[in-house]
Motif scaffolding. Structure first.
Motif, PDB file in Angstrom:
ATOM      1  N   TRP A   8      13.347 115.768 -15.082  1.00 10.60           N
ATOM      2  CA  TRP A   8      12.283 114.810 -14.479  1.00 10.60           C
ATOM      3  C   TRP A   8      12.448 115.019 -12.975  1.00 10.60           C
ATOM      4  O   TRP A   8      13.382 115.117 -12.431  1.00 10.60           O
ATOM      5  N   GLY A   9      11.316 115.235 -12.255  1.00  8.70           N
ATOM      6  CA  GLY A   9      11.111 115.378 -10.688  1.00  8.70           C
ATOM      7  C   GLY A   9      10.537 116.336 -10.392  1.00  8.70           C
ATOM      8  O   GLY A   9       9.460 116.422  -9.974  1.00  8.70           O
ATOM      9  N   SER A  10      11.258 117.634 -10.212  1.00  9.57           N
ATOM     10  CA  SER A  10      10.514 118.784 -10.060  1.00  9.57           C
ATOM     11  C   SER A  10       9.801 119.597 -10.822  1.00  9.57           C
ATOM     12  O   SER A  10       9.012 120.616 -10.244  1.00  9.57           O
ATOM     13  N   THR A  11       9.633 119.180 -12.124  1.00 11.78           N
ATOM     14  CA  THR A  11       8.942 119.992 -12.859  1.00 11.78           C
ATOM     15  C   THR A  11       7.483 119.410 -12.988  1.00 11.78           C
ATOM     16  O   THR A  11       6.994 118.584 -12.288  1.00 11.78           O
ATOM     17  N   ARG A  12       6.586 120.242 -13.571  1.00 11.34           N
ATOM     18  CA  ARG A  12       5.232 119.916 -13.662  1.00 11.34           C
ATOM     19  C   ARG A  12       4.824 118.759 -14.384  1.00 11.34           C
ATOM     20  O   ARG A  12       4.053 118.106 -14.021  1.00 11.34           O
ATOM     21  N   PHE A  13       5.499 118.448 -15.451  1.00 10.66           N
ATOM     22  CA  PHE A  13       5.272 117.075 -16.096  1.00 10.66           C
ATOM     23  C   PHE A  13       6.896 116.667 -16.375  1.00 10.66           C
ATOM     24  O   PHE A  13       7.705 117.119 -16.571  1.00 10.66           O
ATOM     25  N   PRO A  14       6.965 115.403 -16.545  1.00  7.24           N
ATOM     26  CA  PRO A  14       8.111 114.529 -16.875  1.00  7.24           C
ATOM     27  C   PRO A  14       8.858 115.002 -18.083  1.00  7.24           C
ATOM     28  O   PRO A  14       8.304 115.035 -19.138  1.00  7.24           O
ATOM     29  N   GLY A  15      10.045 115.256 -17.896  1.00  7.49           N
ATOM     30  CA  GLY A  15      10.933 115.663 -19.170  1.00  7.49           C
ATOM     31  C   GLY A  15      10.622 117.036 -19.774  1.00  7.49           C
ATOM     32  O   GLY A  15      10.891 117.403 -20.765  1.00  7.49           O
ATOM     33  N   GLN A  16       9.947 117.856 -18.850  1.00  2.00           N
ATOM     34  CA  GLN A  16       9.636 119.171 -19.110  1.00  2.00           C
ATOM     35  C   GLN A  16      11.140 120.081 -19.752  1.00  2.00           C
ATOM     36  O   GLN A  16      11.957 120.070 -18.908  1.00  2.00           O
ATOM     37  N   ARG A  17      10.778 120.737 -20.714  1.00  2.00           N
ATOM     38  CA  ARG A  17      12.039 121.697 -21.147  1.00  2.00           C
ATOM     39  C   ARG A  17      12.022 122.894 -20.366  1.00  2.00           C
ATOM     40  O   ARG A  17      11.021 123.640 -19.843  1.00  2.00           O
ATOM     41  N   VAL A  18      13.363 122.946 -19.630  1.00  2.00           N
ATOM     42  CA  VAL A  18      13.542 124.339 -18.679  1.00  2.00           C
ATOM     43  C   VAL A  18      14.758 125.214 -19.223  1.00  2.00           C
ATOM     44  O   VAL A  18      15.556 124.516 -19.807  1.00  2.00           O
ATOM     45  N   PRO A  19      14.821 126.215 -18.856  1.00  2.00           N
ATOM     46  CA  PRO A  19      15.992 127.283 -19.300  1.00  2.00           C
ATOM     47  C   PRO A  19      17.351 126.868 -18.304  1.00  2.00           C
ATOM     48  O   PRO A  19      17.328 126.140 -17.531  1.00  2.00           O
ATOM     49  N   ARG A  20      18.275 127.379 -18.922  1.00  2.00           N
ATOM     50  CA  ARG A  20      19.769 127.313 -18.244  1.00  2.00           C
ATOM     51  C   ARG A  20      19.684 127.716 -16.766  1.00  2.00           C
ATOM     52  O   ARG A  20      20.373 127.060 -16.054  1.00  2.00           O
ATOM     53  N   ASP A  21      18.756 128.793 -16.424  1.00  2.00           N
ATOM     54  CA  ASP A  21      18.724 129.188 -15.035  1.00  2.00           C
ATOM     55  C   ASP A  21      17.514 128.606 -14.138  1.00  2.00           C
ATOM     56  O   ASP A  21      17.469 128.947 -12.887  1.00  2.00           O
ATOM     57  N   TYR A  22      16.946 127.206 -14.680  1.00  2.00           N
ATOM     58  CA  TYR A  22      16.020 126.733 -13.882  1.00  2.00           C
ATOM     59  C   TYR A  22      16.570 126.103 -12.348  1.00  2.00           C
ATOM     60  O   TYR A  22      17.814 125.468 -12.410  1.00  2.00           O
ATOM     61  N   VAL A  23      16.200 126.262 -11.478  1.00  2.00           N
ATOM     62  CA  VAL A  23      16.770 125.939 -10.034  1.00  2.00           C
ATOM     63  C   VAL A  23      16.185 124.491  -9.670  1.00  2.00           C
ATOM     64  O   VAL A  23      15.204 124.129  -9.821  1.00  2.00           O
ATOM     65  N   LEU A  24      17.287 123.675  -9.534  1.00  2.00           N
ATOM     66  CA  LEU A  24      17.209 122.179  -9.456  1.00  2.00           C
ATOM     67  C   LEU A  24      16.842 121.766  -7.980  1.00  2.00           C
ATOM     68  O   LEU A  24      17.161 122.524  -7.188  1.00  2.00           O
ATOM     69  N   GLN A  25      16.138 120.642  -7.718  1.00  2.00           N
ATOM     70  CA  GLN A  25      15.756 120.152  -6.503  1.00  2.00           C
ATOM     71  C   GLN A  25      16.442 118.667  -6.216  1.00  2.00           C
ATOM     72  O   GLN A  25      16.702 118.209  -7.194  1.00  2.00           O
ATOM     73  N   ASP A  26      16.223 118.421  -4.981  1.00  2.00           N
ATOM     74  CA  ASP A  26      16.998 116.851  -4.821  1.00  2.00           C
ATOM     75  C   ASP A  26      16.233 115.748  -5.488  1.00  2.00           C
ATOM     76  O   ASP A  26      15.209 115.944  -5.620  1.00  2.00           O
ATOM     77  N   LYS A  27      17.097 115.010  -6.294  1.00  2.00           N
ATOM     78  CA  LYS A  27      16.661 113.686  -6.868  1.00  2.00           C
ATOM     79  C   LYS A  27      16.165 114.111  -8.237  1.00  2.00           C
ATOM     80  O   LYS A  27      15.632 113.316  -8.954  1.00  2.00           O
TER      81      LYS A  27
END
Length: 305
Positions: free
Chosen positions: A278-297
């Motif tokens: 939740w936060g940097s993804t296109r929609f809340p709770g989006q499934r992402v792979p292990r190498d997804y780069v996270l953002q602040d908050k």
């Protein structure tokens, strides 16, 4: 005109040839100057001896500076989201700045060298704390052993970010700081260093070629700007069906979901299949792979294999 040197002069000169330390050679050279007659025939000799004295004193000062730099240690254990060191000349406003940004109570005085050891304090920024450490003052010649010698530069070298504190009415202080840092072998990273101007009623606005961002004491955005210098992000973990944790993980910018999982526990990282963010993804709770780069908050929910 002949020098007509007395026999005692040659005895001391022989002792000088056998001397092994600069301190001993300095003492014997000064004795030679005392013994040499003072007339036209000894002018060149006395000039040579005085130049030797100057050279020997320089050697001794360098030797003492090296000892001073290794003897004094200003190590401070890191706490919070990162450590930011405040570096400046005497009476540049470091103590006042620290007291305004944290609950620390450094001694504040008009006389130089009020601060004789590092003073840490914790700055609140939103839901985290950043450690600020006021270093004892740098002076002209610190990199050669004057003042506190090389010790303040050891603090600067190990810090996560650096604030160069400058009296706004004395812009020359910045050049002195940079010169001393270079002399000590410290090259500030422009992305992790900022200049903070204090005593703004005296500001002259003379920083046209400053390689760092210039901040101002009392600006409401100052804590946020200091946090940005750390290049870290806050990530909040959560379990399915539960609220996010109130205390974030502090990770370097560019960290992935897998690295966040590893920060929690190595076993979690080994069994991680994917995450929901939740936060940097296109929609809340989006499934992402292990190498997804996270953002602040970002909020991260780990899902195992």
């Amino acid at each position: 005109m002949p020098a007509n040197l007395p026999p005692e002069y040659f005895k001391v000169e022989e002792k000088y040839r056998l001397a092994k330390t600069p301190e001993e050679r300095l003492r014997l050279t000064e004795e030679l100057i005392r013994l040499a007659p003072k007339h036209k025939g000894t002018e060149k000799l006395l000039k040579m001896l005085k130049q030797r004295v100057k050279k020997l004193k320089g050697e001794i000062e360098k030797k003492q500076a090296k000892k001073l730099g290794t003897r004094i240690s200003f190590a401070v254990k890191k706490e919070g989201a990162g450590q930011v060191v405040l570096l400046g000349l005497p009476n540049s406003g470091k103590s006042t700045l620290l007291s305004r940004l944290t609950s620390a109570k450094p001694e504040i005085g008009e006389h130089p060298f009020t601060t004789t050891k590092p003073v840490p304090g914790m700055m609140n920024f939103e839901d985290i704390q950043v450690q600020l450490v006021e270093s004892p003052a740098v002076v002209e010649g610190s990199c050669e052993g004057r003042g506190f010698g090389l010790a303040p530069f050891g603090l600067a070298r190990s810090a996560d970010a650096l604030l160069l504190v400058v009296d706004a009415g004395e812009p020359w202080q910045l050049e002195v700081l940079l010169k001393e840092l270079r002399g000590a072998g410290v090259t500030p990273d422009p992305s992790r260093t900022a200049v903070v101007l204090t005593k703004l009623d005296r500001e002259r606005g003379e920083f046209p070629n400053c390689p760092f961002k210039v901040l101002r004491e009392g600006d409401p955005s100052l804590p946020s700007e200091i946090f940005r210098l750390l290049h870290v992000i806050r990530v909040y973990t959560k379990r399915p069906g539960e609220n996010p944790a109130t205390r974030p993980l502090i990770l370097p910018e560019g960290s992935t979901v897998l690295q966040a999982a590893r920060r929690v526990h190595e076993e979690l990282a080994e069994n991680l299949e994917f995450a929901r963010v939740w936060g940097s993804t296109r929609f809340p709770g989006q499934r992402v792979p292990r190498d997804y780069v996270l953002q602040d908050k970002d909020v991260v929910e780990f899902h195992l294999k």
